[in-house]
Design an enzyme around this catalytic site. Structure first.
Site, PDB file in Angstrom:
ATOM      1  N   LYS A  59       0.860  -1.193   0.000  1.00 56.52           N
ATOM      2  CA  LYS A  59       0.000   0.000   0.000  1.00 56.52           C
ATOM      3  C   LYS A  59       0.887   1.230   0.000  1.00 56.52           C
ATOM      4  O   LYS A  59       2.029   1.180   0.452  1.00 56.52           O
ATOM      5  CB  LYS A  59      -0.869   0.026   1.265  1.00 56.52           C
ATOM      6  N   ASP A  80      -7.136   4.388  -4.462  1.00 58.16           N
ATOM      7  CA  ASP A  80      -7.736   4.287  -3.129  1.00 58.16           C
ATOM      8  C   ASP A  80      -8.335   5.673  -2.874  1.00 58.16           C
ATOM      9  O   ASP A  80      -8.568   6.415  -3.832  1.00 58.16           O
ATOM     10  CB  ASP A  80      -6.678   3.905  -2.066  1.00 58.16           C
TER      11      ASP A  80
HETATM   12  P1  NDP Z   1     -12.982   7.928  -2.682  1.00 56.93           P
HETATM   13  O1  NDP Z   1     -11.908   8.928  -2.518  1.00 56.93           O
HETATM   14  O2  NDP Z   1     -13.580   7.710  -4.024  1.00 56.93           O
HETATM   15  O3  NDP Z   1     -14.190   8.254  -1.675  1.00 56.93           O
HETATM   16  C1  NDP Z   1     -13.999   8.319  -0.309  1.00 56.93           C
HETATM   17  C2  NDP Z   1     -15.308   8.692   0.344  1.00 56.93           C
HETATM   18  O4  NDP Z   1     -15.182   8.590   1.758  1.00 56.93           O
HETATM   19  C3  NDP Z   1     -15.698  10.129   0.078  1.00 56.93           C
HETATM   20  O5  NDP Z   1     -17.086  10.255   0.136  1.00 56.93           O
HETATM   21  C4  NDP Z   1     -15.030  10.872   1.227  1.00 56.93           C
HETATM   22  O6  NDP Z   1     -15.611  12.112   1.522  1.00 56.93           O
HETATM   23  C5  NDP Z   1     -15.244   9.885   2.361  1.00 56.93           C
HETATM   24  N1  NDP Z   1     -14.159  10.010   3.337  1.00 56.93           N
HETATM   25  C6  NDP Z   1     -12.839   9.810   3.096  1.00 56.93           C
HETATM   26  N2  NDP Z   1     -12.108  10.047   4.189  1.00 56.93           N
HETATM   27  C7  NDP Z   1     -12.980  10.431   5.136  1.00 56.93           C
HETATM   28  C8  NDP Z   1     -12.833  10.787   6.478  1.00 56.93           C
HETATM   29  N3  NDP Z   1     -11.618  10.832   7.069  1.00 56.93           N
HETATM   30  N4  NDP Z   1     -13.961  11.096   7.168  1.00 56.93           N
HETATM   31  C9  NDP Z   1     -15.175  11.044   6.545  1.00 56.93           C
HETATM   32  N5  NDP Z   1     -15.376  10.698   5.275  1.00 56.93           N
HETATM   33  C10 NDP Z   1     -14.293  10.384   4.578  1.00 56.93           C
HETATM   34  O7  NDP Z   1     -12.385   6.570  -2.088  1.00 56.93           O
HETATM   35  P2  NDP Z   1     -12.901   5.075  -2.293  1.00 56.93           P
HETATM   36  O8  NDP Z   1     -14.366   5.041  -2.459  1.00 56.93           O
HETATM   37  O9  NDP Z   1     -12.041   4.461  -3.318  1.00 56.93           O
HETATM   38  O10 NDP Z   1     -12.487   4.417  -0.899  1.00 56.93           O
HETATM   39  C11 NDP Z   1     -13.389   4.329   0.207  1.00 56.93           C
HETATM   40  C12 NDP Z   1     -12.927   3.234   1.150  1.00 56.93           C
HETATM   41  O11 NDP Z   1     -12.907   1.978   0.454  1.00 56.93           O
HETATM   42  C13 NDP Z   1     -11.508   3.406   1.712  1.00 56.93           C
HETATM   43  O12 NDP Z   1     -11.471   2.844   3.015  1.00 56.93           O
HETATM   44  C14 NDP Z   1     -10.665   2.548   0.774  1.00 56.93           C
HETATM   45  O13 NDP Z   1      -9.458   2.127   1.395  1.00 56.93           O
HETATM   46  C15 NDP Z   1     -11.613   1.386   0.554  1.00 56.93           C
HETATM   47  N6  NDP Z   1     -11.378   0.558  -0.631  1.00 56.93           N
HETATM   48  C16 NDP Z   1     -11.304   1.115  -1.882  1.00 56.93           C
HETATM   49  C17 NDP Z   1     -11.119   0.295  -2.985  1.00 56.93           C
HETATM   50  C18 NDP Z   1     -11.117   0.835  -4.366  1.00 56.93           C
HETATM   51  O14 NDP Z   1     -11.028   0.035  -5.290  1.00 56.93           O
HETATM   52  N7  NDP Z   1     -11.243   2.135  -4.589  1.00 56.93           N
HETATM   53  C19 NDP Z   1     -10.937  -1.150  -2.831  1.00 56.93           C
HETATM   54  C20 NDP Z   1     -11.111  -1.638  -1.486  1.00 56.93           C
HETATM   55  C21 NDP Z   1     -11.302  -0.788  -0.441  1.00 56.93           C
HETATM   56  P3  NDP Z   1     -14.900  13.464   0.959  1.00 56.93           P
HETATM   57  O15 NDP Z   1     -15.112  13.448  -0.507  1.00 56.93           O
HETATM   58  O16 NDP Z   1     -15.562  14.576   1.670  1.00 56.93           O
HETATM   59  O17 NDP Z   1     -13.443  13.344   1.342  1.00 56.93           O
HETATM   60  O1  2IT Z   2      -7.940  -1.404  -0.599  1.00 57.38           O
HETATM   61  C1  2IT Z   2      -7.899  -1.916  -1.736  1.00 57.38           C
HETATM   62  O2  2IT Z   2      -8.024  -3.122  -1.917  1.00 57.38           O
HETATM   63  C2  2IT Z   2      -7.702  -1.014  -2.886  1.00 57.38           C
HETATM   64  N1  2IT Z   2      -7.634   0.199  -2.699  1.00 57.38           N
HETATM   65  C3  2IT Z   2      -7.584  -1.579  -4.265  1.00 57.38           C
HETATM   66  C4  2IT Z   2      -6.188  -2.060  -4.522  1.00 57.38           C
HETATM   67  C5  2IT Z   2      -5.891  -2.485  -5.927  1.00 57.38           C
HETATM   68  O3  2IT Z   2      -4.721  -2.825  -6.155  1.00 57.38           O
HETATM   69  O4  2IT Z   2      -6.775  -2.506  -6.791  1.00 57.38           O
END
Ligand code: NDP
Ligand code: 2IT
Length: 443
Positions: free
Chosen positions: A125, A165
Protein backbone atom coordinates in the site's frame (compact mmCIF):
# COMPACT_ATOMS: atom_id res chain seq x y z
CA UNK A 1 3.25 -16.34 27.54
CA UNK A 2 1.61 -17.71 24.38
CA UNK A 3 3.23 -17.27 20.98
CA UNK A 4 0.48 -14.83 19.94
CA UNK A 5 0.90 -12.71 23.11
CA UNK A 6 4.69 -12.60 22.68
CA UNK A 7 4.43 -11.39 19.09
CA UNK A 8 1.69 -8.90 20.00
CA UNK A 9 3.80 -7.41 22.83
CA UNK A 10 6.83 -7.12 20.58
CA UNK A 11 4.69 -5.55 17.85
CA UNK A 12 3.40 -2.89 20.26
CA UNK A 13 6.88 -2.11 21.58
CA UNK A 14 8.40 -1.87 18.14
CA UNK A 15 5.70 0.33 16.58
CA UNK A 16 4.93 3.15 19.02
CA UNK A 17 2.53 5.78 17.68
CA UNK A 18 0.98 3.43 15.12
CA UNK A 19 -2.50 2.73 16.55
CA UNK A 20 -4.19 1.80 13.25
CA UNK A 21 -1.46 -0.69 12.36
CA UNK A 22 -1.55 -2.26 15.82
CA UNK A 23 -5.36 -2.47 15.65
CA UNK A 24 -5.29 -4.29 12.29
CA UNK A 25 -2.44 -6.62 13.26
CA UNK A 26 -3.89 -7.47 16.69
CA UNK A 27 -7.24 -8.44 15.15
CA UNK A 28 -5.54 -10.92 12.83
CA UNK A 29 -3.15 -12.32 15.45
CA UNK A 30 -5.99 -12.88 17.92
CA UNK A 31 -7.86 -14.96 15.34
CA UNK A 32 -5.10 -17.48 14.85
CA UNK A 33 -4.95 -19.53 18.09
CA UNK A 34 -6.59 -22.68 16.74
CA UNK A 35 -4.64 -22.58 13.49
CA UNK A 36 -1.31 -22.20 15.26
CA UNK A 37 -2.15 -25.14 17.52
CA UNK A 38 -2.85 -27.26 14.44
CA UNK A 39 0.28 -26.08 12.58
CA UNK A 40 3.36 -26.03 14.85
CA UNK A 41 5.49 -25.37 11.76
CA UNK A 42 4.19 -21.79 11.71
CA UNK A 43 5.85 -20.95 15.02
CA UNK A 44 8.95 -22.95 14.12
CA UNK A 45 9.29 -20.81 10.99
CA UNK A 46 8.62 -17.52 12.85
CA UNK A 47 5.64 -16.82 10.61
CA UNK A 48 3.95 -14.33 12.95
CA UNK A 49 7.14 -12.35 13.67
CA UNK A 50 7.82 -12.14 9.95
CA UNK A 51 4.29 -11.42 8.75
CA UNK A 52 3.92 -8.29 10.93
CA UNK A 53 7.21 -6.82 9.69
CA UNK A 54 7.05 -5.32 6.15
CA UNK A 55 9.57 -6.52 3.58
CA UNK A 56 10.38 -2.86 2.88
CA UNK A 57 9.09 0.58 3.92
CA UNK A 58 9.69 3.51 1.60
CA UNK A 59 9.19 7.13 2.68
CA UNK A 60 10.16 10.00 0.42
CA UNK A 61 9.88 13.73 -0.21
CA UNK A 62 7.32 14.89 -2.78
CA UNK A 63 7.95 18.53 -3.74
CA UNK A 64 5.55 20.34 -6.10
CA UNK A 65 4.68 23.91 -7.06
CA UNK A 66 1.14 25.30 -6.87
CA UNK A 67 -0.59 27.60 -9.36
CA UNK A 68 0.68 30.69 -7.54
CA UNK A 69 4.28 29.53 -7.84
CA UNK A 70 4.52 28.50 -4.17
CA UNK A 71 6.46 25.28 -3.46
CA UNK A 72 5.01 22.56 -1.19
CA UNK A 73 6.53 19.43 0.29
CA UNK A 74 4.44 16.31 0.97
CA UNK A 75 5.53 12.93 2.23
CA UNK A 76 5.19 9.86 -0.01
CA UNK A 77 4.90 6.27 1.22
CA UNK A 78 5.03 2.78 -0.24
CA UNK A 79 4.97 -0.22 2.07
CA UNK A 80 5.94 -3.46 0.32
CA UNK A 81 4.57 -5.74 3.00
CA UNK A 82 4.65 -9.32 1.79
CA UNK A 83 5.27 -10.91 -1.61
CA UNK A 84 5.08 -14.60 -0.65
CA UNK A 85 2.29 -15.32 -3.15
CA UNK A 86 2.78 -12.65 -5.83
CA UNK A 87 4.05 -9.14 -6.59
CA UNK A 88 3.10 -6.46 -4.06
CA UNK A 89 -0.35 -5.13 -4.92
CA UNK A 90 -2.46 -2.41 -3.33
CA UNK A 91 -3.70 1.12 -3.74
CA UNK A 92 -2.33 4.62 -3.21
CA UNK A 93 -4.22 6.85 -0.77
CA UNK A 94 -4.06 10.63 -1.17
CA UNK A 95 -5.53 12.26 1.94
CA UNK A 96 -4.17 14.76 4.51
CA UNK A 97 -4.58 12.17 7.30
CA UNK A 98 -2.13 9.71 5.67
CA UNK A 99 0.80 8.67 7.87
CA UNK A 100 2.98 5.59 8.37
CA UNK A 101 0.49 3.89 10.70
CA UNK A 102 -2.38 4.22 8.22
CA UNK A 103 -0.36 2.97 5.25
CA UNK A 104 0.99 0.04 7.29
CA UNK A 105 -2.48 -1.01 8.46
CA UNK A 106 -3.72 -0.86 4.88
CA UNK A 107 -0.72 -2.81 3.58
CA UNK A 108 -1.11 -5.44 6.27
CA UNK A 109 -4.82 -5.95 5.52
CA UNK A 110 -3.98 -6.20 1.85
CA UNK A 111 -1.83 -9.34 2.41
CA UNK A 112 -4.84 -11.37 3.59
CA UNK A 113 -7.40 -9.74 1.30
CA UNK A 114 -5.28 -10.46 -1.75
CA UNK A 115 -4.79 -14.04 -0.61
CA UNK A 116 -8.58 -14.47 -0.29
CA UNK A 117 -9.08 -13.48 -3.93
CA UNK A 118 -7.33 -16.73 -4.94
CA UNK A 119 -5.16 -14.75 -7.36
CA UNK A 120 -1.35 -14.46 -7.26
CA UNK A 121 -0.91 -11.05 -5.60
CA UNK A 122 1.07 -10.02 -2.51
CA UNK A 123 0.31 -7.15 -0.13
CA UNK A 124 1.37 -3.52 -0.40
CA UNK A 125 0.00 0.00 0.00
CA UNK A 126 1.14 3.56 -0.47
CA UNK A 127 0.07 7.15 -0.70
CA UNK A 128 0.75 10.63 0.55
CA UNK A 129 -0.55 13.26 2.95
CA UNK A 130 -1.30 15.43 -0.11
CA UNK A 131 -4.88 16.80 -0.12
CA UNK A 132 -6.36 16.66 -3.64
CA UNK A 133 -9.45 18.66 -2.60
CA UNK A 134 -9.70 22.05 -4.26
CA UNK A 135 -6.54 21.56 -6.34
CA UNK A 136 -6.47 22.48 -10.02
CA UNK A 137 -5.85 19.86 -12.65
CA UNK A 138 -2.34 21.23 -13.18
CA UNK A 139 -1.58 20.98 -9.46
CA UNK A 140 -2.79 17.35 -9.39
CA UNK A 141 -0.55 16.60 -12.36
CA UNK A 142 2.46 18.30 -10.71
CA UNK A 143 1.95 16.27 -7.56
CA UNK A 144 1.43 12.94 -9.36
CA UNK A 145 4.49 13.50 -11.55
CA UNK A 146 6.67 14.37 -8.56
CA UNK A 147 5.37 11.39 -6.58
CA UNK A 148 6.12 8.97 -9.42
CA UNK A 149 9.55 10.54 -10.03
CA UNK A 150 10.65 8.73 -6.85
CA UNK A 151 8.26 5.75 -6.81
CA UNK A 152 9.04 4.54 -10.34
CA UNK A 153 12.37 2.97 -9.33
CA UNK A 154 10.69 0.73 -6.73
CA UNK A 155 7.76 -0.69 -8.74
CA UNK A 156 7.12 -2.72 -11.90
CA UNK A 157 4.59 -5.10 -13.46
CA UNK A 158 6.29 -8.10 -11.77
CA UNK A 159 7.50 -6.22 -8.68
CA UNK A 160 4.82 -3.97 -7.21
CA UNK A 161 1.62 -2.78 -8.89
CA UNK A 162 -0.12 0.21 -7.24
CA UNK A 163 -3.73 1.30 -7.92
CA UNK A 164 -6.38 3.72 -6.62
CA UNK A 165 -7.74 4.29 -3.13
CA UNK A 166 -9.15 7.35 -1.35
CA UNK A 167 -8.31 10.43 -3.41
CA UNK A 168 -6.75 8.42 -6.25
CA UNK A 169 -8.94 7.68 -9.26
CA UNK A 170 -8.55 7.37 -13.02
CA UNK A 171 -7.16 10.91 -13.42
CA UNK A 172 -4.33 10.40 -10.93
CA UNK A 173 -3.52 6.90 -12.23
CA UNK A 174 -3.29 8.37 -15.76
CA UNK A 175 -0.77 11.04 -14.72
CA UNK A 176 1.28 8.51 -12.75
CA UNK A 177 1.26 5.98 -15.60
CA UNK A 178 2.43 8.68 -18.03
CA UNK A 179 5.32 9.61 -15.73
CA UNK A 180 6.36 5.97 -15.18
CA UNK A 181 6.38 5.34 -18.92
CA UNK A 182 8.37 8.49 -19.61
CA UNK A 183 11.02 7.69 -16.98
CA UNK A 184 11.36 3.97 -17.75
CA UNK A 185 10.57 3.90 -21.45
CA UNK A 186 8.57 0.74 -20.77
CA UNK A 187 4.92 0.12 -21.62
CA UNK A 188 3.80 -2.30 -18.95
CA UNK A 189 0.92 -2.96 -16.57
CA UNK A 190 2.62 -1.24 -13.65
CA UNK A 191 -0.56 0.35 -12.33
CA UNK A 192 -4.18 -0.82 -12.36
CA UNK A 193 -7.32 1.26 -12.63
CA UNK A 194 -5.93 2.67 -15.88
CA UNK A 195 -8.09 4.31 -18.54
CA UNK A 196 -9.69 1.95 -21.05
CA UNK A 197 -7.68 3.44 -23.93
CA UNK A 198 -4.33 2.44 -22.43
CA UNK A 199 -4.69 -0.93 -20.73
CA UNK A 200 -7.45 -0.46 -18.17
CA UNK A 201 -10.04 -3.16 -17.54
CA UNK A 202 -13.76 -2.81 -18.04
CA UNK A 203 -15.61 -3.14 -14.70
CA UNK A 204 -12.60 -2.07 -12.57
CA UNK A 205 -14.37 1.20 -11.70
CA UNK A 206 -17.45 -0.68 -10.51
CA UNK A 207 -15.61 -3.67 -9.03
CA UNK A 208 -15.22 -2.86 -5.33
CA UNK A 209 -18.82 -1.73 -4.86
CA UNK A 210 -20.31 -4.46 -7.05
CA UNK A 211 -18.13 -7.09 -5.34
CA UNK A 212 -19.27 -5.91 -1.92
CA UNK A 213 -22.90 -6.35 -2.89
CA UNK A 214 -22.25 -9.77 -4.51
CA UNK A 215 -20.65 -11.01 -1.30
CA UNK A 216 -23.33 -9.60 1.00
CA UNK A 217 -26.06 -11.03 -1.26
CA UNK A 218 -24.41 -14.44 -0.93
CA UNK A 219 -24.22 -14.07 2.86
CA UNK A 220 -27.91 -13.04 3.05
CA UNK A 221 -28.90 -15.84 0.68
CA UNK A 222 -27.31 -18.48 2.94
CA UNK A 223 -29.71 -17.34 5.65
CA UNK A 224 -32.75 -17.28 3.35
CA UNK A 225 -32.70 -13.53 2.70
CA UNK A 226 -31.91 -11.18 -0.22
CA UNK A 227 -31.20 -7.49 -0.93
CA UNK A 228 -34.59 -7.33 -2.67
CA UNK A 229 -36.87 -4.97 -0.73
CA UNK A 230 -34.26 -4.09 1.93
CA UNK A 231 -33.42 -0.60 3.19
CA UNK A 232 -29.69 0.03 2.91
CA UNK A 233 -27.63 2.68 4.71
CA UNK A 234 -24.36 3.55 2.97
CA UNK A 235 -21.62 5.89 4.22
CA UNK A 236 -19.26 7.65 1.84
CA UNK A 237 -20.06 8.83 -1.68
CA UNK A 238 -16.86 7.95 -3.49
CA UNK A 239 -15.93 5.12 -5.82
CA UNK A 240 -16.87 2.24 -3.50
CA UNK A 241 -20.08 3.81 -2.14
CA UNK A 242 -21.45 4.81 -5.57
CA UNK A 243 -21.07 1.37 -7.17
CA UNK A 244 -22.27 -0.47 -4.08
CA UNK A 245 -25.37 1.71 -4.26
CA UNK A 246 -25.76 1.00 -7.97
CA UNK A 247 -25.60 -2.80 -7.62
CA UNK A 248 -27.74 -2.95 -4.47
CA UNK A 249 -30.37 -0.87 -6.28
CA UNK A 250 -30.17 -3.26 -9.24
CA UNK A 251 -30.81 -6.10 -6.76
CA UNK A 252 -34.03 -4.38 -5.65
CA UNK A 253 -32.81 -2.63 -2.48
CA UNK A 254 -33.50 0.98 -1.56
CA UNK A 255 -30.47 3.15 -0.64
CA UNK A 256 -31.53 5.68 1.97
CA UNK A 257 -28.30 7.36 3.09
CA UNK A 258 -24.88 8.48 1.80
CA UNK A 259 -22.23 10.80 3.24
CA UNK A 260 -19.01 12.70 2.67
CA UNK A 261 -16.54 14.23 5.09
CA UNK A 262 -18.70 17.33 5.62
CA UNK A 263 -22.18 15.86 6.03
CA UNK A 264 -24.72 13.20 5.13
CA UNK A 265 -28.02 12.83 3.32
CA UNK A 266 -31.14 10.85 4.16
CA UNK A 267 -33.51 10.30 1.27
CA UNK A 268 -36.36 8.05 2.44
CA UNK A 269 -37.60 7.69 -1.14
CA UNK A 270 -34.31 6.17 -2.28
CA UNK A 271 -31.14 8.01 -3.29
CA UNK A 272 -31.00 9.41 -6.81
CA UNK A 273 -27.68 7.94 -8.00
CA UNK A 274 -27.55 9.99 -11.19
CA UNK A 275 -27.52 13.09 -8.97
CA UNK A 276 -24.76 11.64 -6.77
CA UNK A 277 -22.61 10.80 -9.81
CA UNK A 278 -23.10 14.31 -11.19
CA UNK A 279 -22.11 15.90 -7.85
CA UNK A 280 -19.18 13.61 -7.05
CA UNK A 281 -17.79 12.18 -10.29
CA UNK A 282 -18.41 15.12 -12.62
CA UNK A 283 -18.34 18.24 -10.41
CA UNK A 284 -16.09 16.93 -7.57
CA UNK A 285 -18.42 18.89 -5.28
CA UNK A 286 -19.96 18.55 -1.81
CA UNK A 287 -22.93 16.33 -0.97
CA UNK A 288 -24.86 19.35 0.37
CA UNK A 289 -25.71 20.00 -3.31
CA UNK A 290 -27.97 16.94 -3.29
CA UNK A 291 -30.84 19.06 -1.97
CA UNK A 292 -30.88 21.07 -5.19
CA UNK A 293 -31.64 17.79 -7.02
CA UNK A 294 -34.02 16.34 -4.40
CA UNK A 295 -35.45 19.13 -2.18
CA UNK A 296 -37.36 16.67 0.06
CA UNK A 297 -34.12 14.94 1.22
CA UNK A 298 -32.51 15.81 4.55
CA UNK A 299 -28.91 17.04 4.70
CA UNK A 300 -27.16 17.10 8.06
CA UNK A 301 -23.73 17.97 9.39
CA UNK A 302 -24.26 16.49 12.86
CA UNK A 303 -24.62 12.82 13.79
CA UNK A 304 -24.08 10.21 11.07
CA UNK A 305 -25.84 7.80 8.73
CA UNK A 306 -25.93 4.96 11.29
CA UNK A 307 -28.74 6.64 13.23
CA UNK A 308 -31.18 5.94 10.36
CA UNK A 309 -32.96 2.59 10.74
CA UNK A 310 -31.90 0.15 8.01
CA UNK A 311 -31.79 -3.59 7.20
CA UNK A 312 -28.27 -3.60 5.74
CA UNK A 313 -25.40 -1.22 6.57
CA UNK A 314 -22.50 -0.73 4.15
CA UNK A 315 -19.74 1.50 5.58
CA UNK A 316 -17.81 2.69 2.49
CA UNK A 317 -15.87 5.81 3.63
CA UNK A 318 -12.86 5.25 5.88
CA UNK A 319 -11.31 3.47 8.90
CA UNK A 320 -12.98 3.55 12.33
CA UNK A 321 -16.03 5.42 11.03
CA UNK A 322 -18.48 3.11 12.85
CA UNK A 323 -17.99 2.90 16.62
CA UNK A 324 -19.55 0.95 19.47
CA UNK A 325 -22.44 3.41 19.97
CA UNK A 326 -23.20 3.33 16.22
CA UNK A 327 -23.22 -0.48 16.28
CA UNK A 328 -25.57 -0.48 19.27
CA UNK A 329 -27.92 1.91 17.44
CA UNK A 330 -27.88 -0.31 14.35
CA UNK A 331 -28.63 -3.38 16.48
CA UNK A 332 -31.44 -1.57 18.28
CA UNK A 333 -32.88 -0.74 14.85
CA UNK A 334 -32.69 -4.46 13.94
CA UNK A 335 -29.97 -4.37 11.29
CA UNK A 336 -29.65 -7.79 9.62
CA UNK A 337 -26.26 -7.51 7.93
CA UNK A 338 -23.19 -5.29 7.75
CA UNK A 339 -20.75 -5.40 4.83
CA UNK A 340 -17.53 -3.40 5.06
CA UNK A 341 -16.75 -1.60 1.79
CA UNK A 342 -14.09 0.61 3.38
CA UNK A 343 -10.95 -0.81 5.01
CA UNK A 344 -11.40 -1.39 8.77
CA UNK A 345 -14.44 0.91 9.07
CA UNK A 346 -15.75 -0.73 12.27
CA UNK A 347 -13.84 -0.29 15.51
CA UNK A 348 -13.01 -3.51 17.42
CA UNK A 349 -15.73 -2.62 19.96
CA UNK A 350 -18.30 -2.20 17.17
CA UNK A 351 -17.30 -5.58 15.70
CA UNK A 352 -17.84 -7.15 19.08
CA UNK A 353 -21.38 -5.72 19.30
CA UNK A 354 -22.25 -7.15 15.87
CA UNK A 355 -20.84 -10.60 16.62
CA UNK A 356 -22.48 -10.77 20.06
CA UNK A 357 -25.85 -9.84 18.58
CA UNK A 358 -25.53 -12.32 15.71
CA UNK A 359 -25.64 -9.65 13.01
CA UNK A 360 -24.27 -11.09 9.76
CA UNK A 361 -20.94 -9.30 9.47
CA UNK A 362 -18.71 -9.38 6.37
CA UNK A 363 -15.28 -7.94 7.26
CA UNK A 364 -13.46 -5.61 4.89
CA UNK A 365 -10.69 -7.96 3.79
CA UNK A 366 -13.32 -10.28 2.35
CA UNK A 367 -16.10 -7.86 1.48
CA UNK A 368 -14.12 -5.24 -0.43
CA UNK A 369 -11.71 -7.65 -2.15
CA UNK A 370 -13.53 -7.29 -5.48
CA UNK A 371 -11.55 -4.15 -6.33
CA UNK A 372 -8.13 -5.68 -6.01
CA UNK A 373 -9.35 -8.97 -7.56
CA UNK A 374 -10.40 -7.05 -10.65
CA UNK A 375 -7.06 -5.24 -10.59
CA UNK A 376 -5.45 -8.68 -10.81
CA UNK A 377 -7.73 -9.43 -13.78
CA UNK A 378 -6.47 -6.18 -15.34
CA UNK A 379 -2.90 -7.48 -14.83
CA UNK A 380 -3.83 -10.75 -16.59
CA UNK A 381 -5.31 -8.85 -19.53
CA UNK A 382 -2.19 -6.66 -19.76
CA UNK A 383 0.07 -9.75 -19.78
CA UNK A 384 -2.01 -11.33 -22.52
CA UNK A 385 -2.29 -8.01 -24.39
CA UNK A 386 -6.05 -8.56 -24.57
CA UNK A 387 -9.16 -6.74 -23.37
CA UNK A 388 -12.00 -8.80 -21.98
CA UNK A 389 -15.66 -7.75 -22.21
CA UNK A 390 -17.48 -6.16 -19.28
CA UNK A 391 -19.58 -9.31 -18.93
CA UNK A 392 -16.55 -11.57 -18.74
CA UNK A 393 -14.82 -9.48 -16.06
CA UNK A 394 -18.04 -8.98 -14.08
CA UNK A 395 -18.83 -12.69 -14.16
CA UNK A 396 -15.33 -13.57 -12.92
CA UNK A 397 -15.74 -10.96 -10.16
CA UNK A 398 -19.07 -12.49 -9.15
CA UNK A 399 -17.52 -15.97 -8.93
CA UNK A 400 -14.54 -14.66 -6.94
CA UNK A 401 -16.83 -12.98 -4.37
CA UNK A 402 -18.95 -16.12 -3.96
CA UNK A 403 -15.77 -18.11 -3.49
CA UNK A 404 -14.50 -15.67 -0.84
CA UNK A 405 -17.79 -16.05 1.01
CA UNK A 406 -17.43 -19.84 0.92
CA UNK A 407 -13.81 -19.69 2.12
CA UNK A 408 -14.51 -17.42 5.10
CA UNK A 409 -17.63 -19.31 6.04
CA UNK A 410 -15.96 -22.75 5.77
CA UNK A 411 -12.86 -21.65 7.72
CA UNK A 412 -14.98 -20.12 10.47
CA UNK A 413 -16.91 -23.36 10.86
CA UNK A 414 -13.86 -25.67 10.56
CA UNK A 415 -12.03 -23.85 13.36
CA UNK A 416 -15.01 -23.66 15.75
CA UNK A 417 -16.22 -20.11 15.07
CA UNK A 418 -19.33 -20.78 12.97
CA UNK A 419 -20.71 -17.56 11.39
CA UNK A 420 -17.86 -15.44 12.77
CA UNK A 421 -16.58 -14.27 9.41
CA UNK A 422 -13.94 -12.01 10.98
CA UNK A 423 -12.10 -15.07 12.26
CA UNK A 424 -13.00 -17.08 9.12
CA UNK A 425 -11.58 -14.48 6.71
CA UNK A 426 -8.43 -13.99 8.78
CA UNK A 427 -7.72 -17.72 8.94
CA UNK A 428 -8.46 -18.40 5.27
CA UNK A 429 -6.35 -15.44 4.11
CA UNK A 430 -3.50 -16.23 6.51
CA UNK A 431 -3.05 -19.94 5.80
CA UNK A 432 -2.20 -19.64 2.13
CA UNK A 433 0.40 -16.94 2.79
CA UNK A 434 1.83 -18.78 5.81
CA UNK A 435 2.19 -22.04 3.84
CA UNK A 436 3.97 -20.18 1.03
CA UNK A 437 6.32 -18.56 3.56
CA UNK A 438 7.12 -21.94 5.14
CA UNK A 439 7.83 -23.42 1.71
CA UNK A 440 10.18 -20.57 0.81
CA UNK A 441 12.29 -20.72 3.98
CA UNK A 442 13.11 -18.06 6.56
CA UNK A 443 13.82 -15.05 4.34
P1 NDP B 1 -12.98 7.93 -2.68
O1 NDP B 1 -11.91 8.93 -2.52
O2 NDP B 1 -13.58 7.71 -4.02
O3 NDP B 1 -14.19 8.25 -1.68
C1 NDP B 1 -14.00 8.32 -0.31
C2 NDP B 1 -15.31 8.69 0.34
O4 NDP B 1 -15.18 8.59 1.76
C3 NDP B 1 -15.70 10.13 0.08
O5 NDP B 1 -17.09 10.25 0.14
C4 NDP B 1 -15.03 10.87 1.23
O6 NDP B 1 -15.61 12.11 1.52
C5 NDP B 1 -15.24 9.89 2.36
N1 NDP B 1 -14.16 10.01 3.34
C6 NDP B 1 -12.84 9.81 3.10
N2 NDP B 1 -12.11 10.05 4.19
C7 NDP B 1 -12.98 10.43 5.14
C8 NDP B 1 -12.83 10.79 6.48
N3 NDP B 1 -11.62 10.83 7.07
N4 NDP B 1 -13.96 11.10 7.17
C9 NDP B 1 -15.18 11.04 6.55
N5 NDP B 1 -15.38 10.70 5.27
C10 NDP B 1 -14.29 10.38 4.58
O7 NDP B 1 -12.38 6.57 -2.09
P2 NDP B 1 -12.90 5.08 -2.29
O8 NDP B 1 -14.37 5.04 -2.46
O9 NDP B 1 -12.04 4.46 -3.32
O10 NDP B 1 -12.49 4.42 -0.90
C11 NDP B 1 -13.39 4.33 0.21
C12 NDP B 1 -12.93 3.23 1.15
O11 NDP B 1 -12.91 1.98 0.45
C13 NDP B 1 -11.51 3.41 1.71
O12 NDP B 1 -11.47 2.84 3.01
C14 NDP B 1 -10.66 2.55 0.77
O13 NDP B 1 -9.46 2.13 1.40
C15 NDP B 1 -11.61 1.39 0.55
N6 NDP B 1 -11.38 0.56 -0.63
C16 NDP B 1 -11.30 1.12 -1.88
C17 NDP B 1 -11.12 0.30 -2.99
C18 NDP B 1 -11.12 0.84 -4.37
O14 NDP B 1 -11.03 0.03 -5.29
N7 NDP B 1 -11.24 2.14 -4.59
C19 NDP B 1 -10.94 -1.15 -2.83
C20 NDP B 1 -11.11 -1.64 -1.49
C21 NDP B 1 -11.30 -0.79 -0.44
P3 NDP B 1 -14.90 13.46 0.96
O15 NDP B 1 -15.11 13.45 -0.51
O16 NDP B 1 -15.56 14.58 1.67
O17 NDP B 1 -13.44 13.34 1.34
O1 2IT C 1 -7.94 -1.40 -0.60
C1 2IT C 1 -7.90 -1.92 -1.74
O2 2IT C 1 -8.02 -3.12 -1.92
C2 2IT C 1 -7.70 -1.01 -2.89
N1 2IT C 1 -7.63 0.20 -2.70
C3 2IT C 1 -7.58 -1.58 -4.27
C4 2IT C 1 -6.19 -2.06 -4.52
C5 2IT C 1 -5.89 -2.48 -5.93
O3 2IT C 1 -4.72 -2.83 -6.16
O4 2IT C 1 -6.77 -2.51 -6.79
Amino acid sequence: MSYISEVTEELKGRNPGQPEFIQAATEVLESLGTVLAEHPEYQKNAILERIVEPDRQLMFRVPWIDDKGVPHVNRGFRIQFNNAIGPYKGGLRLHPSVNLSIIKFLGFEQIFKNSLTGLPIGGGKGGSDFDPKGKSDREIFEFCRSFMTELYRHIGADVDVPAGDIGTGAREIGYMFGTYKKLNNRYEGVLTGKGLQYGGSLARTEATGYGLVYLVEEMLHEKGMRFQGKKVAISGSGNVAIYAAEKATAFGAKIITMSDSTGWIHDPEGIDLAAIKEIKEVNRARLSEYKSFRPHAEYSTSGNVWQVACDVALPCATQNELNKADAETLVKNKVLAVGEGANMPSTPEAQEVFIKNKVLFAPAKAANAGGVATSALEMSQNSQRLNWTFEKVDSKLHDIMKNIYRQMSASAEAYGFKDNFIVGANIAGFKKVADAMVAQGIQ
